[in-house]
Design a protein around this motif. Sequence first.
Motif, PDB file in Angstrom:
ATOM      1  N   ASP A 117      38.994  44.413  54.039  1.00  0.00           N
ATOM      2  CA  ASP A 117      39.556  43.065  54.008  1.00  0.00           C
ATOM      3  C   ASP A 117      39.266  42.370  52.679  1.00  0.00           C
ATOM      4  O   ASP A 117      40.130  41.671  52.132  1.00  0.00           O
ATOM      5  CB  ASP A 117      39.006  42.241  55.170  1.00  0.00           C
ATOM      6  N   LEU A 118      38.065  42.559  52.139  1.00  0.00           N
ATOM      7  CA  LEU A 118      37.742  41.956  50.849  1.00  0.00           C
ATOM      8  C   LEU A 118      38.623  42.535  49.744  1.00  0.00           C
ATOM      9  O   LEU A 118      39.164  41.791  48.909  1.00  0.00           O
ATOM     10  CB  LEU A 118      36.262  42.186  50.516  1.00  0.00           C
ATOM     11  N   ALA A 119      38.756  43.857  49.733  1.00  0.00           N
ATOM     12  CA  ALA A 119      39.587  44.491  48.709  1.00  0.00           C
ATOM     13  C   ALA A 119      41.044  44.074  48.853  1.00  0.00           C
ATOM     14  O   ALA A 119      41.738  43.849  47.847  1.00  0.00           O
ATOM     15  CB  ALA A 119      39.455  46.009  48.794  1.00  0.00           C
ATOM     16  N   TRP A 120      41.512  43.967  50.085  1.00  0.00           N
ATOM     17  CA  TRP A 120      42.906  43.570  50.301  1.00  0.00           C
ATOM     18  C   TRP A 120      43.138  42.146  49.792  1.00  0.00           C
ATOM     19  O   TRP A 120      44.174  41.854  49.179  1.00  0.00           O
ATOM     20  CB  TRP A 120      43.279  43.672  51.765  1.00  0.00           C
ATOM     21  N   ASN A 121      42.164  41.266  50.031  1.00  0.00           N
ATOM     22  CA  ASN A 121      42.297  39.897  49.539  1.00  0.00           C
ATOM     23  C   ASN A 121      42.388  39.866  48.016  1.00  0.00           C
ATOM     24  O   ASN A 121      43.186  39.110  47.446  1.00  0.00           O
ATOM     25  CB  ASN A 121      41.109  39.052  50.011  1.00  0.00           C
ATOM     26  N   ALA A 122      41.568  40.677  47.346  1.00  0.00           N
ATOM     27  CA  ALA A 122      41.616  40.735  45.881  1.00  0.00           C
ATOM     28  C   ALA A 122      42.946  41.295  45.400  1.00  0.00           C
ATOM     29  O   ALA A 122      43.557  40.767  44.458  1.00  0.00           O
ATOM     30  CB  ALA A 122      40.457  41.581  45.348  1.00  0.00           C
ATOM     31  N   ALA A 123      43.406  42.366  46.034  1.00  0.00           N
ATOM     32  CA  ALA A 123      44.664  42.993  45.622  1.00  0.00           C
ATOM     33  C   ALA A 123      45.845  42.063  45.876  1.00  0.00           C
ATOM     34  O   ALA A 123      46.780  41.989  45.076  1.00  0.00           O
ATOM     35  CB  ALA A 123      44.854  44.302  46.376  1.00  0.00           C
ATOM     36  N   GLU A 124      45.809  41.352  46.984  1.00  0.00           N
ATOM     37  CA  GLU A 124      46.898  40.429  47.325  1.00  0.00           C
ATOM     38  C   GLU A 124      46.962  39.265  46.331  1.00  0.00           C
ATOM     39  O   GLU A 124      48.042  38.744  46.039  1.00  0.00           O
ATOM     40  CB  GLU A 124      46.682  39.907  48.745  1.00  0.00           C
ATOM     41  N   ALA A 125      45.788  38.887  45.801  1.00  0.00           N
ATOM     42  CA  ALA A 125      45.720  37.761  44.862  1.00  0.00           C
ATOM     43  C   ALA A 125      46.022  38.164  43.425  1.00  0.00           C
ATOM     44  O   ALA A 125      46.160  37.296  42.556  1.00  0.00           O
ATOM     45  CB  ALA A 125      44.333  37.125  44.924  1.00  0.00           C
ATOM     46  N   ALA A 126      46.121  39.462  43.155  1.00  0.00           N
ATOM     47  CA  ALA A 126      46.315  39.934  41.780  1.00  0.00           C
ATOM     48  C   ALA A 126      47.655  39.458  41.232  1.00  0.00           C
ATOM     49  O   ALA A 126      48.691  39.564  41.895  1.00  0.00           O
ATOM     50  CB  ALA A 126      46.243  41.454  41.730  1.00  0.00           C
ATOM     51  N   LEU A 242      41.581  41.471  30.837  1.00  0.00           N
ATOM     52  CA  LEU A 242      42.855  41.380  31.534  1.00  0.00           C
ATOM     53  C   LEU A 242      42.744  41.762  33.006  1.00  0.00           C
ATOM     54  O   LEU A 242      43.648  41.474  33.793  1.00  0.00           O
ATOM     55  CB  LEU A 242      43.893  42.269  30.849  1.00  0.00           C
ATOM     56  N   ALA A 243      41.650  42.425  33.372  1.00  0.00           N
ATOM     57  CA  ALA A 243      41.458  42.860  34.762  1.00  0.00           C
ATOM     58  C   ALA A 243      40.565  41.914  35.557  1.00  0.00           C
ATOM     59  O   ALA A 243      40.284  42.170  36.734  1.00  0.00           O
ATOM     60  CB  ALA A 243      40.859  44.266  34.787  1.00  0.00           C
ATOM     61  N   GLU A 244      40.125  40.824  34.979  1.00  0.00           N
ATOM     62  CA  GLU A 244      39.193  39.921  35.651  1.00  0.00           C
ATOM     63  C   GLU A 244      39.859  39.061  36.727  1.00  0.00           C
ATOM     64  O   GLU A 244      39.210  38.663  37.692  1.00  0.00           O
ATOM     65  CB  GLU A 244      38.512  39.001  34.630  1.00  0.00           C
ATOM     66  N   GLN A 245      41.131  38.756  36.568  1.00  0.00           N
ATOM     67  CA  GLN A 245      41.773  37.747  37.415  1.00  0.00           C
ATOM     68  C   GLN A 245      41.644  37.987  38.923  1.00  0.00           C
ATOM     69  O   GLN A 245      41.310  37.060  39.675  1.00  0.00           O
ATOM     70  CB  GLN A 245      43.242  37.608  37.011  1.00  0.00           C
ATOM     71  N   PRO A 246      41.848  39.219  39.428  1.00  0.00           N
ATOM     72  CA  PRO A 246      41.690  39.403  40.881  1.00  0.00           C
ATOM     73  C   PRO A 246      40.281  39.107  41.370  1.00  0.00           C
ATOM     74  O   PRO A 246      40.104  38.611  42.490  1.00  0.00           O
ATOM     75  CB  PRO A 246      42.048  40.881  41.092  1.00  0.00           C
ATOM     76  N   TRP A 247      39.292  39.398  40.540  1.00  0.00           N
ATOM     77  CA  TRP A 247      37.908  39.167  40.950  1.00  0.00           C
ATOM     78  C   TRP A 247      37.550  37.689  40.881  1.00  0.00           C
ATOM     79  O   TRP A 247      36.787  37.189  41.711  1.00  0.00           O
ATOM     80  CB  TRP A 247      36.965  40.017  40.102  1.00  0.00           C
ATOM     81  N   GLN A 248      38.132  36.990  39.936  1.00  0.00           N
ATOM     82  CA  GLN A 248      37.964  35.543  39.907  1.00  0.00           C
ATOM     83  C   GLN A 248      38.592  34.909  41.133  1.00  0.00           C
ATOM     84  O   GLN A 248      38.038  33.974  41.727  1.00  0.00           O
ATOM     85  CB  GLN A 248      38.584  34.977  38.631  1.00  0.00           C
ATOM     86  N   ALA A 249      39.756  35.435  41.533  1.00  0.00           N
ATOM     87  CA  ALA A 249      40.422  34.915  42.725  1.00  0.00           C
ATOM     88  C   ALA A 249      39.614  35.209  43.984  1.00  0.00           C
ATOM     89  O   ALA A 249      39.548  34.367  44.898  1.00  0.00           O
ATOM     90  CB  ALA A 249      41.824  35.520  42.843  1.00  0.00           C
ATOM     91  N   LEU A 250      38.997  36.381  44.040  1.00  0.00           N
ATOM     92  CA  LEU A 250      38.192  36.735  45.209  1.00  0.00           C
ATOM     93  C   LEU A 250      36.931  35.900  45.286  1.00  0.00           C
ATOM     94  O   LEU A 250      36.460  35.566  46.384  1.00  0.00           O
ATOM     95  CB  LEU A 250      37.842  38.228  45.169  1.00  0.00           C
ATOM     96  N   ARG A 252      32.885  34.968  43.349  1.00  0.00           N
ATOM     97  CA  ARG A 252      31.682  35.697  42.954  1.00  0.00           C
ATOM     98  C   ARG A 252      30.976  36.344  44.141  1.00  0.00           C
ATOM     99  O   ARG A 252      30.607  37.514  44.093  1.00  0.00           O
ATOM    100  CB  ARG A 252      30.731  34.755  42.222  1.00  0.00           C
ATOM    101  N   GLU A 253      30.779  35.601  45.215  1.00  0.00           N
ATOM    102  CA  GLU A 253      30.023  36.140  46.349  1.00  0.00           C
ATOM    103  C   GLU A 253      30.763  37.295  47.008  1.00  0.00           C
ATOM    104  O   GLU A 253      30.159  38.338  47.312  1.00  0.00           O
ATOM    105  CB  GLU A 253      29.734  35.035  47.366  1.00  0.00           C
ATOM    106  N   ASP A 254      32.037  37.132  47.257  1.00  0.00           N
ATOM    107  CA  ASP A 254      32.802  38.194  47.916  1.00  0.00           C
ATOM    108  C   ASP A 254      32.942  39.420  47.006  1.00  0.00           C
ATOM    109  O   ASP A 254      32.926  40.560  47.486  1.00  0.00           O
ATOM    110  CB  ASP A 254      34.181  37.686  48.316  1.00  0.00           C
ATOM    111  N   THR A 255      33.085  39.198  45.691  1.00  0.00           N
ATOM    112  CA  THR A 255      33.151  40.330  44.773  1.00  0.00           C
ATOM    113  C   THR A 255      31.843  41.093  44.766  1.00  0.00           C
ATOM    114  O   THR A 255      31.834  42.342  44.787  1.00  0.00           O
ATOM    115  CB  THR A 255      33.489  39.847  43.349  1.00  0.00           C
TER     116      THR A 255
END
Length: 288
Positions: A117-126, A242-250, A252-255
């Motif tokens: 679910d965490l990974a899906w949230n990051a991928a969906e926000a990319a 350039l790859a930071e954006q999905p992790w920023q969207a997710l 800090r704690e969830d990442t």
Amino acid sequence: MGTSTARAMWERLEPVHDLVYFAPEARRAADELGMRGFWMGYFALRAAPLGAVPASVVTACFYVFHPDRVARALPDAWRYAAPPDVLAARERAMEAAMTRLFGPEVITSADMAEAADLAWNAAEAADTAGRPLAAANQALDRPRQPHTRLWQALTTLREHRGDGHVATLVAHRLSPVTAMALKAATGDSDAALLREGRKWDVSDWAAAEAELRERGLLTEDGALTAEGLAAHDAVEAQTDSLAEQPWQALGREDTARLAELLTPLAAAVRTSGLLPSGNPVGLTDTTV
């Protein structure tokens, strides 16, 4: 170079994604579809989210492969199986590979569901603008099972990073072969493995090294100059940025939690013997 969040996450997600290339279940799935050999299966399984596109599109997106390597697989692969059938086979192969490698207890665990679910949230926000492989994977349906959902989300994130890496190489005037030659000069990947796997001639590689020497990036004996190391580090740093954006969207704690959950999975893949020697995927952190 310091370790960014994006790089730390890539070192954890890349090995899990790589099951689609190196797990025997993936090769078996491609064979059962009628694919002719490893490379046809590779290109079909990875390119299927794009649809039945011609070889020229895949060559552009994958970047480092000689056009002839791609043209030997595509579009012929689509005569054996349509992209939706390839995608279904890919998901089944990853379900089987992850079950075998990680074990039934792990794939049915609460940790696996949380990681998915965490990974899906990051991928969906990319943000996939200008990133064709990431966009194609992001558009796929959400897999029902947590472990295949995790794999698909990590694949979207991996291709998001890869699309950004290609843009960075173009911006730094590094052609497919010069990019690989520069990478090989760091010692992180084996030059012959990269050249032969991507189907470039010795003369192509020699010409790329000559260009890098003319630009002051390689010494006469093929070692990186200070300028070459700086160029390599600049490419990697920009790719990370350039790859930071999905992790920023997710967040800090969830990442951080996803990194914790992925660490044993990445370690299991890296110690399984599935990844080939010579490091064709360019992983650098040996502690994961």
